[in-house]
Design a protein around this motif. Structure first.
Motif, PDB file in Angstrom:
ATOM      1  N   ALA A   1      38.327  26.930  28.878  1.00 58.57           N
ATOM      2  CA  ALA A   1      39.134  28.127  28.642  1.00 58.57           C
ATOM      3  C   ALA A   1      38.597  29.334  29.415  1.00 58.57           C
ATOM      4  O   ALA A   1      39.373  30.138  29.934  1.00 58.57           O
TER       5      ALA A   1
ATOM      6  N   ASP B   1      39.744  29.065  32.915  1.00 59.04           N
ATOM      7  CA  ASP B   1      41.171  29.348  32.955  1.00 59.04           C
ATOM      8  C   ASP B   1      41.442  30.851  32.841  1.00 59.04           C
ATOM      9  O   ASP B   1      42.269  31.407  33.564  1.00 59.04           O
ATOM     10  N   ILE B   2      40.722  31.523  31.971  1.00 56.33           N
ATOM     11  CA  ILE B   2      40.891  32.976  31.786  1.00 56.33           C
ATOM     12  C   ILE B   2      40.499  33.728  33.054  1.00 56.33           C
ATOM     13  O   ILE B   2      41.181  34.673  33.456  1.00 56.33           O
TER      14      ILE B   2
ATOM     15  N   ARG C   1      43.463  33.481  35.174  1.00 50.15           N
ATOM     16  CA  ARG C   1      44.628  34.174  34.617  1.00 50.15           C
ATOM     17  C   ARG C   1      44.553  35.682  34.820  1.00 50.15           C
ATOM     18  O   ARG C   1      45.577  36.334  35.058  1.00 50.15           O
ATOM     19  N   ILE C   2      43.368  36.258  34.727  1.00 51.67           N
ATOM     20  CA  ILE C   2      43.256  37.717  34.886  1.00 51.67           C
ATOM     21  C   ILE C   2      43.096  38.127  36.353  1.00 51.67           C
ATOM     22  O   ILE C   2      42.760  39.263  36.647  1.00 51.67           O
TER      23      ILE C   2
ATOM     24  N   ARG D   1      44.951  41.388  30.883  1.00 52.74           N
ATOM     25  CA  ARG D   1      44.279  40.987  29.644  1.00 52.74           C
ATOM     26  C   ARG D   1      44.462  39.507  29.361  1.00 52.74           C
ATOM     27  O   ARG D   1      45.459  38.913  29.727  1.00 52.74           O
ATOM     28  N   ALA D   2      43.474  38.967  28.669  1.00 54.68           N
ATOM     29  CA  ALA D   2      43.533  37.586  28.180  1.00 54.68           C
ATOM     30  C   ALA D   2      42.655  37.514  26.937  1.00 54.68           C
ATOM     31  O   ALA D   2      41.813  38.380  26.702  1.00 54.68           O
ATOM     32  N   GLU D   3      42.880  36.490  26.161  1.00 55.10           N
ATOM     33  CA  GLU D   3      42.055  36.293  24.974  1.00 55.10           C
ATOM     34  C   GLU D   3      41.714  34.816  24.821  1.00 55.10           C
ATOM     35  O   GLU D   3      42.441  33.945  25.273  1.00 55.10           O
ATOM     36  N   LEU D   4      40.568  34.597  24.218  1.00 54.29           N
ATOM     37  CA  LEU D   4      40.120  33.247  23.901  1.00 54.29           C
ATOM     38  C   LEU D   4      39.994  33.199  22.388  1.00 54.29           C
ATOM     39  O   LEU D   4      39.195  33.933  21.806  1.00 54.29           O
TER      40      LEU D   4
ATOM     41  N   ARG E   1      38.437  36.222  17.999  1.00 57.09           N
ATOM     42  CA  ARG E   1      38.814  36.066  19.403  1.00 57.09           C
ATOM     43  C   ARG E   1      37.831  36.809  20.297  1.00 57.09           C
ATOM     44  O   ARG E   1      37.221  37.791  19.895  1.00 57.09           O
TER      45      ARG E   1
END
Length: 165
Positions: free
Chosen positions: A63, A66-67, A70-71, A85-88, A96
């Protein structure tokens, strides 16, 4: 400098009958390799860590990679003023990790820490590099413990998707 690490749990061991060669993505991401993880700023001597013992460590590494991608979708790249922004989220809890990228820097906050605790901050390039190194080092450690994991097609695909930078 960013340091990412883990410790596998003795309280939540993998089932002894596990066939690591044939474990599917769901098992790899959610059912195996439980433990704790941390992100540390070694320069500031601060860290964000879990102490729950049940965090799926391979899923965390997956993850995080991946983040980092994504950002990084804004065409302006490190010049982008608009925050990305992204969150795990952790599957067994509502806690989170929150990631916000702006101008090539990523702030990382943990919802379980006091609000007064400032976020960890790293360059996006460092986050991407360290996340991928962590993933590959983790897979190497896990395949040392479970040789059949090296023959798992999902692990091959994961390593190909996120090569070392």
């Amino acid at each position: 400098m960013l340091d990412i690490g883990y410790a596998l749990s003795h309280r939540f061991p993998d089932p002894p009958q596990t066939d690591y060669r044939r474990a599917d993505v769901r098992a790899l991401r959610h059912d195996l390799f439980s433990g704790d993880v941390y992100l540390a700023d070694t320069k500031a001597d601060r860290e964000i860590s879990t102490a729950w013992g049940w965090v799926p460590v391979l899923d965390f590494a997956w993850a995080l990679c991946d983040i980092a991608e994504r950002i990084d979708r804004d065409p302006a790249g490190s010049r982008a003023a608009r925050p990305q922004r992204a969150e795990l989220d952790f599957t067994e809890s509502s806690d989170r990790l929150l990631f916000e990228r702006r101008f090539g820097w990523v702030d990382i906050e943990a919802e379980w820490l006091p609000v007064s605790e400032p976020p960890l901050s790293f360059s996006h390039a460092e986050l991407r590099r360290e996340a991928r190194d962590f993933l590959h080092d983790l897979i190497a450690d896990l395949t040392d413990m479970h040789e059949d994991l090296a023959d798992n097609p999902a692990v091959w695909t994961l390593q190909a998707r996120f090569p070392r930078v």
